[in-house]
Design an enzyme around this catalytic site. Structure first.
Site, mmCIF file in Angstrom:
data_model
loop_
_atom_site.group_PDB
_atom_site.id
_atom_site.type_symbol
_atom_site.label_atom_id
_atom_site.label_comp_id
_atom_site.label_asym_id
_atom_site.label_seq_id
_atom_site.Cartn_x
_atom_site.Cartn_y
_atom_site.Cartn_z
ATOM 1 N N TYR A 21 34.635 47.668 41.848
ATOM 2 C CA TYR A 21 34.964 48.585 42.929
ATOM 3 C C TYR A 21 33.832 49.592 43.119
ATOM 4 O O TYR A 21 33.177 49.990 42.148
ATOM 5 C CB TYR A 21 36.284 49.307 42.638
ATOM 6 C CG TYR A 21 37.461 48.376 42.758
ATOM 7 C CD1 TYR A 21 37.950 48.020 44.007
ATOM 8 C CD2 TYR A 21 38.061 47.822 41.633
ATOM 9 C CE1 TYR A 21 39.019 47.138 44.132
ATOM 10 C CE2 TYR A 21 39.134 46.948 41.747
ATOM 11 C CZ TYR A 21 39.598 46.613 43.003
ATOM 12 O OH TYR A 21 40.645 45.732 43.132
ATOM 13 N N ASP A 52 46.622 44.627 41.240
ATOM 14 C CA ASP A 52 47.740 44.179 40.422
ATOM 15 C C ASP A 52 47.166 43.095 39.520
ATOM 16 O O ASP A 52 47.061 41.940 39.909
ATOM 17 C CB ASP A 52 48.867 43.636 41.307
ATOM 18 C CG ASP A 52 50.111 43.260 40.518
ATOM 19 O OD1 ASP A 52 50.065 43.272 39.274
ATOM 20 O OD2 ASP A 52 51.125 42.932 41.163
ATOM 21 N N ASP A 53 46.764 43.502 38.328
ATOM 22 C CA ASP A 53 46.112 42.601 37.379
ATOM 23 C C ASP A 53 47.176 42.004 36.458
ATOM 24 O O ASP A 53 47.710 40.937 36.712
ATOM 25 C CB ASP A 53 45.044 43.367 36.609
ATOM 26 C CG ASP A 53 44.182 42.503 35.715
ATOM 27 O OD1 ASP A 53 44.550 41.341 35.463
ATOM 28 O OD2 ASP A 53 43.143 42.983 35.244
#
Length: 171
Positions: free
Chosen positions: A154, A97-98
Site C-alpha cells: 500500500y 480482509d486477509d
C-alpha cells in the site's frame, strides 16, 4: 511471494466505486469505524463520498514481523460505545480482509454494543481460508477487488510514493 503495488489514485478510484455500491445497496450508515492503521486512509476517502463521521479503533493482531498473534491487543477503542454504537448503522472499514482475524474481532466487539446494523467495506480481499466467518447478521460486505494471496504493498507503507507508483504501473 508475489507482490502487488497499489497507488493512492487506484485506492481513491476503488473507494469511489465502493461508495457508489454502498449507496445503491440501500445501506445508509450513520457512521464509519476505521480499523487502524490500514483502515484510516480508506475511511477518510470514503468520507468524501458518503459524508459520514469516522470513529477509529486500534487492534494489534500482528507483531512487528507481521506474524499473527494468538490474541489481539486493543490499542484504541470507541469512547462511550453505548452512546456512539448502540442503535446505529455502522460501516466497518479496513484496507484488506486477509485472515479476517482483525475484522472478525472488531465485528464481535461492535456487536456487543447493540448496533442497528453493521456492514463491512474493504479495498481488497484475499481469497484464502479465514480465521473468522462473516457472521450471519452482516448483510453487506463490500469488496473493491479480490486476489489469491499476494503481499499487497500500500502507498501509505511506501518510503517513496513515486517509486511505488512506478512499481504499480509495471504491475
Amino acid at each position: 511471494m508475489e507482490k502487488i503495488y497499489i497507488t493512492y489514485n487506484q485506492i481513491h478510484d476503488t473507494i469511489k466505486d465502493l461508495a457508489e455500491e454502498v449507496k445503491k445497496s440501500g445501506f445508509d450508515p450513520d457512521l464509519m469505524v476505521a480499523i487502524g492503521t490500514g483502515g484510516f486512509i480508506p475511511a477518510r476517502m470514503a468520507k468524501t463520498f458518503l459524508n459520514k463521521p469516522i470513529l477509529t479503533v486500534g487492534i494489534a493482531y500482528y507483531d512487528l514481523d507481521d506474524r499473527l498473534a494468538d490474541s489481539p491487543v486493543i490499542t484504541q477503542w470507541v469512547d462511550q460505545p453505548e452512546k456512539q454504537i448502540r442503535g446505529k448503522k455502522i460501516l466497518l472499514v479496513d484496507e484488506v480482509d486477509d485472515t479476517r482475524a482483525t475484522i472478525g474481532f472488531c465485528l464481535d466487539e461492535l456487536q456487543k454494543h447493540e448496533p442497528a446494523e453493521i456492514a463491512v467495506l474493504v479495498i481488497h480481499n484475499k481469497n484464502k481460508e479465514k480465521k473468522h466467518p462473516i457472521p450471519s447478521y452482516i448483510k453487506h460486505y463490500f469488496v473493491g477487488q479480490s486476489f489469491k494471496d499476494p503481499w499487497i504493498c500500500y502507498p501509505w507503507d511506501a518510503e517513496d510514493t513515486a517509486e511505488q507508483d512506478q512499481m504499480a504501473l509495471k504491475g
